[in-house]
Design a protein around this motif. Structure first.
Motif, PDB file in Angstrom:
ATOM      1  N   GLY A  74      44.344 -16.640  43.760  1.00  0.00           N
ATOM      2  CA  GLY A  74      43.259 -15.662  43.672  1.00  0.00           C
ATOM      3  C   GLY A  74      42.700 -15.242  45.018  1.00  0.00           C
ATOM      4  O   GLY A  74      41.603 -14.690  45.097  1.00  0.00           O
ATOM      5  N   GLU A  75      43.463 -15.471  46.085  1.00  0.00           N
ATOM      6  CA  GLU A  75      42.962 -15.217  47.434  1.00  0.00           C
ATOM      7  C   GLU A  75      42.497 -13.770  47.640  1.00  0.00           C
ATOM      8  O   GLU A  75      41.429 -13.532  48.219  1.00  0.00           O
ATOM      9  CB  GLU A  75      44.051 -15.552  48.468  1.00  0.00           C
ATOM     10  N   ALA A  76      43.267 -12.801  47.146  1.00  0.00           N
ATOM     11  CA  ALA A  76      42.910 -11.390  47.358  1.00  0.00           C
ATOM     12  C   ALA A  76      41.591 -11.057  46.674  1.00  0.00           C
ATOM     13  O   ALA A  76      40.761 -10.310  47.213  1.00  0.00           O
ATOM     14  CB  ALA A  76      44.019 -10.480  46.835  1.00  0.00           C
ATOM     15  N   GLY A  77      41.388 -11.609  45.485  1.00  0.00           N
ATOM     16  CA  GLY A  77      40.136 -11.368  44.770  1.00  0.00           C
ATOM     17  C   GLY A  77      38.944 -11.938  45.495  1.00  0.00           C
ATOM     18  O   GLY A  77      37.874 -11.319  45.564  1.00  0.00           O
ATOM     19  N   TYR A  78      39.101 -13.139  46.044  1.00  0.00           N
ATOM     20  CA  TYR A  78      38.003 -13.757  46.793  1.00  0.00           C
ATOM     21  C   TYR A  78      37.709 -13.000  48.082  1.00  0.00           C
ATOM     22  O   TYR A  78      36.542 -12.882  48.484  1.00  0.00           O
ATOM     23  CB  TYR A  78      38.306 -15.232  47.078  1.00  0.00           C
ATOM     24  N   GLU A  79      38.724 -12.501  48.736  1.00  0.00           N
ATOM     25  CA  GLU A  79      38.505 -11.665  49.922  1.00  0.00           C
ATOM     26  C   GLU A  79      37.593 -10.492  49.562  1.00  0.00           C
ATOM     27  O   GLU A  79      36.585 -10.238  50.227  1.00  0.00           O
ATOM     28  CB  GLU A  79      39.823 -11.121  50.452  1.00  0.00           C
ATOM     29  N   ASP A  80      37.968  -9.763  48.517  1.00  0.00           N
ATOM     30  CA  ASP A  80      37.189  -8.594  48.091  1.00  0.00           C
ATOM     31  C   ASP A  80      35.762  -8.996  47.729  1.00  0.00           C
ATOM     32  O   ASP A  80      34.793  -8.365  48.165  1.00  0.00           O
ATOM     33  CB  ASP A  80      37.833  -7.942  46.867  1.00  0.00           C
ATOM     34  N   MET A  81      35.631 -10.022  46.905  1.00  0.00           N
ATOM     35  CA  MET A  81      34.330 -10.413  46.362  1.00  0.00           C
ATOM     36  C   MET A  81      33.376 -10.868  47.458  1.00  0.00           C
ATOM     37  O   MET A  81      32.219 -10.451  47.504  1.00  0.00           O
ATOM     38  CB  MET A  81      34.514 -11.510  45.315  1.00  0.00           C
ATOM     39  N   TYR A  82      33.872 -11.706  48.359  1.00  0.00           N
ATOM     40  CA  TYR A  82      32.979 -12.258  49.372  1.00  0.00           C
ATOM     41  C   TYR A  82      32.705 -11.287  50.518  1.00  0.00           C
ATOM     42  O   TYR A  82      31.629 -11.327  51.115  1.00  0.00           O
ATOM     43  CB  TYR A  82      33.539 -13.579  49.895  1.00  0.00           C
ATOM     44  N   LEU A  83      33.652 -10.402  50.828  1.00  0.00           N
ATOM     45  CA  LEU A  83      33.354  -9.363  51.816  1.00  0.00           C
ATOM     46  C   LEU A  83      32.268  -8.433  51.286  1.00  0.00           C
ATOM     47  O   LEU A  83      31.424  -7.947  52.050  1.00  0.00           O
ATOM     48  CB  LEU A  83      34.618  -8.570  52.173  1.00  0.00           C
ATOM     49  N   GLU A  84      32.286  -8.183  49.987  1.00  0.00           N
ATOM     50  CA  GLU A  84      31.222  -7.381  49.400  1.00  0.00           C
ATOM     51  C   GLU A  84      29.897  -8.134  49.456  1.00  0.00           C
ATOM     52  O   GLU A  84      28.852  -7.553  49.784  1.00  0.00           O
ATOM     53  CB  GLU A  84      31.538  -7.011  47.949  1.00  0.00           C
ATOM     54  N   VAL A  85      29.915  -9.431  49.143  1.00  0.00           N
ATOM     55  CA  VAL A  85      28.689 -10.226  49.173  1.00  0.00           C
ATOM     56  C   VAL A  85      28.045 -10.187  50.558  1.00  0.00           C
ATOM     57  O   VAL A  85      26.834  -9.990  50.700  1.00  0.00           O
ATOM     58  CB  VAL A  85      28.972 -11.694  48.759  1.00  0.00           C
ATOM     59  N   ILE A  86      28.859 -10.385  51.582  1.00  0.00           N
ATOM     60  CA  ILE A  86      28.271 -10.444  52.928  1.00  0.00           C
ATOM     61  C   ILE A  86      27.709  -9.089  53.352  1.00  0.00           C
ATOM     62  O   ILE A  86      26.740  -9.007  54.113  1.00  0.00           O
ATOM     63  CB  ILE A  86      29.291 -10.989  53.959  1.00  0.00           C
TER      64      ILE A  86
END
Length: 278
Positions: A129-141
């Motif tokens: 799920g690495e790509a999903g976490y990249e997207d999700m956490y870049l949005e969070v920050i």
């Protein structure tokens, strides 16, 4: 018997499909780096995370405070000495479970720049799920930039006032907060990832509630939907993928703090100093 660091890390790596028994997680969440605060969950001291350079008894993190009891309030203000609480939740989350009033504690909530996107489960299918976490956490920050700014201003200007940061589960938005502070304090990548993965243990008492929260937040039709399993897990590779993407886009946490949040090098030096020494 006290849990060793190796045992703690091993337990934190338990697959989410495997429920932890109370006798496994109970002793852990009532001892360092976790702090037992009645009516909360996933509550811990960032300064007590294994190999953390951040000073103890200053920066705390947790899940929602909506169930905080009077005894929990007493521990929060007495034993922990918390003077300020930062709430990272959405208006809807705050309405459904408001933060309690706590005498002597300042509550801070800052509207995010836009509502959180629903995670695209298709992005979580490949690998762990690495790509999903990249997207999700870049949005969070990005979306919570004003909250990060307020928290770092607190660290810069109020080093004698312990504080706590929370969201709903205390694992994703609050996890990014934890990574930010630990990185600025000079923690190793392993120490930061360990803190992030500790939410696997800290959320176990409310496991069913949080799985339902994740289902609603993604419109998943079931736990077997492709990508859902990777979303609710906490795999070290996913944190690593986010950190790599953060480095590429902003120059890491420090680059984000100076380039996007507008802190000067003098500010940054003071923040680092206040995180590691009283």
């Amino acid at each position: 018997m006290a849990t060793t660091q190796a045992d703690l890390i091993k337990l934190a790596g338990t697959d989410v499909n495997t429920a932890l028994a109370p006798e496994q997680y109970g002793p852990v969440i009532t001892s360092a780096p976790f702090v037992f605060v009645d009516g909360t969950f996933n509550t811990r001291d960032l300064g007590l995370v294994p190999n953390s350079p951040l000073r103890a008894n200053y920066a705390f993190r947790s899940g929602t405070l909506g169930g905080l009891t009077d005894n929990g309030k007493a521990v929060l203000t007495g034993k922990l000495g918390v003077k300020r609480v930062f709430d990272l939740r959405s208006p809807e989350e705050r309405t459904s479970m408001p933060d309690p009033h706590i005498d002597g504690v300042e509550n801070t909530w800052i509207q995010s720049s836009r509502p959180d996107s629903k995670p695209d489960l298709n992005r979580f299918v490949a690998g762990e799920g690495e790509a999903g976490y990249e997207d999700m956490y870049l949005e969070v920050i990005e979306v919570y930039a004003e909250s990060w700014k307020a928290i770092l201003e607190h660290v810069r200007d109020r080093p004698q006032d312990p504080f706590l940061v929370h969201c709903t589960a205390g694992r994703d938005r609050t996890g990014v907060f934890g990574g930010l502070l630990l990185a600025l304090a000079g923690a190793s990548e392993d120490a930061i990832a360990t803190d992030w993965q500790l939410s696997r243990i800290g959320t176990e008492p409310v496991r069913a509630m949080l799985l339902e929260f994740a289902r609603k937040g993604t419109d998943a039709y079931g736990d077997n939907q492709p990508g859902f399993y990777n979303l609710v897990n906490l795999k070290k590779s996913c944190w690593g993928a986010f950190v790599k993407a953060l480095e590429k886009q902003y120059g890491g946490f420090e680059g984000f703090v100076t380039g996007e949040l507008g802190f000067s090098q003098d500010d940054l030096a003071k923040i680092k100093r206040n995180l590691t020494s009283a």
